[in-house]
Design an enzyme around this catalytic site. Structure first.
Site, short mmCIF file in Angstrom:
data_model
loop_
_atom_site.label_atom_id
_atom_site.label_comp_id
_atom_site.label_asym_id
_atom_site.label_seq_id
_atom_site.Cartn_x
_atom_site.Cartn_y
_atom_site.Cartn_z
N THR A 20 0.82 -1.21 0.00
CA THR A 20 0.00 0.00 0.00
C THR A 20 0.85 1.26 0.00
OG1 THR A 20 -0.09 0.10 2.40
CG2 THR A 20 -1.84 -1.16 1.31
N CYS A 21 0.22 2.38 -0.35
CA CYS A 21 0.91 3.68 -0.38
C CYS A 21 0.88 4.32 0.99
CB CYS A 21 0.26 4.61 -1.41
SG CYS A 21 0.38 3.94 -3.05
N ASP A 22 1.33 3.59 1.99
CA ASP A 22 1.37 4.12 3.35
C ASP A 22 2.71 3.71 3.93
OD1 ASP A 22 1.14 4.43 6.17
OD2 ASP A 22 -1.03 4.44 5.97
#
Ligand code: PLP
Length: 378
Positions: free
Chosen positions: A325-327
């Site tokens: 994920t983009c986290d």
């Protein structure tokens, strides 16, 4: 705990695409029998939150297990699996009064409390029900401690149970949870000492408690060996004898991780392998599953799962392991990098073992559009 042949055969023949959990019911069955054998005088309440797959609940219900639930939905899942209401405990100390009422209407008569405010809710919504009061533990020795949030000090438990009795409830007993993935056998001894002091203080007032709920905490094997169920059983029995002498009360245990952790394996795929600078000696390996796809217990690198690849005979080097994920929080192992084969390649499959507990329940609905962790129970 290595993947069983049944799991490997399932993955080889079905070839599910995307990350998924595969749970082998034979292992759950063996775990249940091991608990029965190790703790023959205790009733087993499987902690539903560890893995609520209907196949697992049905198997355990048929084997005679009881269930520890935390919400009306979990109560209903246990009932749908065949458990009668008298084998279900509403074990969450934090409940809405209308949920207590709903559970009571469904026939539930056993509730956890840890303060007088909660006792008052139970007395109004579930008159005459049995309650047990949870006492705090320090969680020392546990890899996933549950301290502080639940329970009260033993002296307050005396007040809580006295209040329960005064409001017409059945002051049934005391509960504790020594922390999840607990590998220190003396943790139960300390908590049982506290429980006994609550029994003794109330006995002086003529209130006779009858039950100790010893919670969960029984570990599953990840990278390090853990004591066997038999060793836990012996340590707990010795502690009960030491503190309660020949007046050992009824006992309950609530295994979650210990019941299903080693029964499941997650299949995942390497999406990317890269470095942040040419001269870095630590590679970043990104999988198609991470903290939000079900591996939340890698938070603070608390639980370190065994990871198996087809290239494990090759030389290994340290890797940072991250999710897709983009986290930036979605990094699983960085402080202590994970050794993986130098030959590992984008597209390779990896097996993450010991993932039967606390994975599907922790997976987000659709963070960044990634679907929740699929699960197959075989
Ligand atoms: C989560 C939980 C359990 C299960 O704990 P494990 O460490 O997984 O065995 C048992 N009892 C209660 C009240 C819980 O909240």
């Amino acid at each position: 705990m290595a993947a069983t042949q049944r799991i490997l055969d399932f993955l080889a023949t079905r070839r599910p695409s995307g990350p998924c959990l595969v749970v082998d019911l034979d292992v759950v069955r063996d775990n249940y029998r091991a608990f029965e054998k190790a703790l023959p005088d205790s009733r087993i309440y499987y902690a539903v939150k560890a893995n609520p797959a209907p196949e697992i609940l049905r198997l355990l219900a048929a084997m005679g297990s009881s269930f520890d639930t935390a919400s009306v939905a979990e109560v209903e899942m246990a009932m749908d699996a065949g458990a009668p209401a008298d084998r279900i405990s509403f074990g969450n100390t934090i409940k809405k009064e209308r949920d207590i009422l709903r559970a009571y209407e469904l026939g539930i008569r056993l509730f956890a409390v840890d303060c007088v405010e909660e006792v008052e809710k139970v007395a109004r919504a579930a008159p005459g029900a049995s309650v047990f009061c949870r006492v705090l533990t320090d969680g020392a020795g546990a890899e996933w401690p549950l301290s502080r949030k639940f329970g009260c000090v033993p002296a307050m438990a005396v007040d809580v149970l006295r209040h329960a009795k005064a409001l017409g409830l059945d002051a049934y007993g005391v509960s504790f949870h020594v922390g999840s993935q607990q590998t220190d056998l003396t943790a139960w001894d300390r908590a049982l000492g506290d429980a006994q002091r609550v029994f003794a203080a109330l006995a002086e007032e003529g209130i006779v408690l009858r039950m100790v709920n010893m919670g969960g905490g029984f570990p599953t094997r990840y990278l390090k060996d853990v004591p066997a169920a038999q060793a836990y059983g012996q340590a707990i029995f010795d502690a009960l004898r030491k503190h309660f002498g020949n007046r050992i009360p009824e006992t309950i245990v609530e295994p979650g991780r210990g019941m299903v952790g080693n029964a499941g394996v997650i299949k995942s795929e390497v999406v990317l392998i890269a470095k942040k600078a040419d001269n870095d000696n630590v590679r970043w390996v990104y999988l198609d599953i991470g903290k939000f796809g079900g591996l939340a217990e890698t938070m603070d690198e608390a639980i370190r799962y065994p990871i198996v690849t087809a290239r494990d005979a090759d030389e290994k080097s340290p890797c940072v392991l991250a999710g897709p994920t983009c986290d930036s929080a979605d990094v699983m192992y960085e402080k202590t990098p994970y050794p993986l084969p130098l030959s590992l390649t984008i597209g390779d499959e990896v097996l993450i073992e010991g993932t039967g507990a606390y994975t599907t329940t922790y997976s987000a609905v659709a963070f960044n559009g990634f679907e929740p962790l699929r699960s197959y129970v075989i």
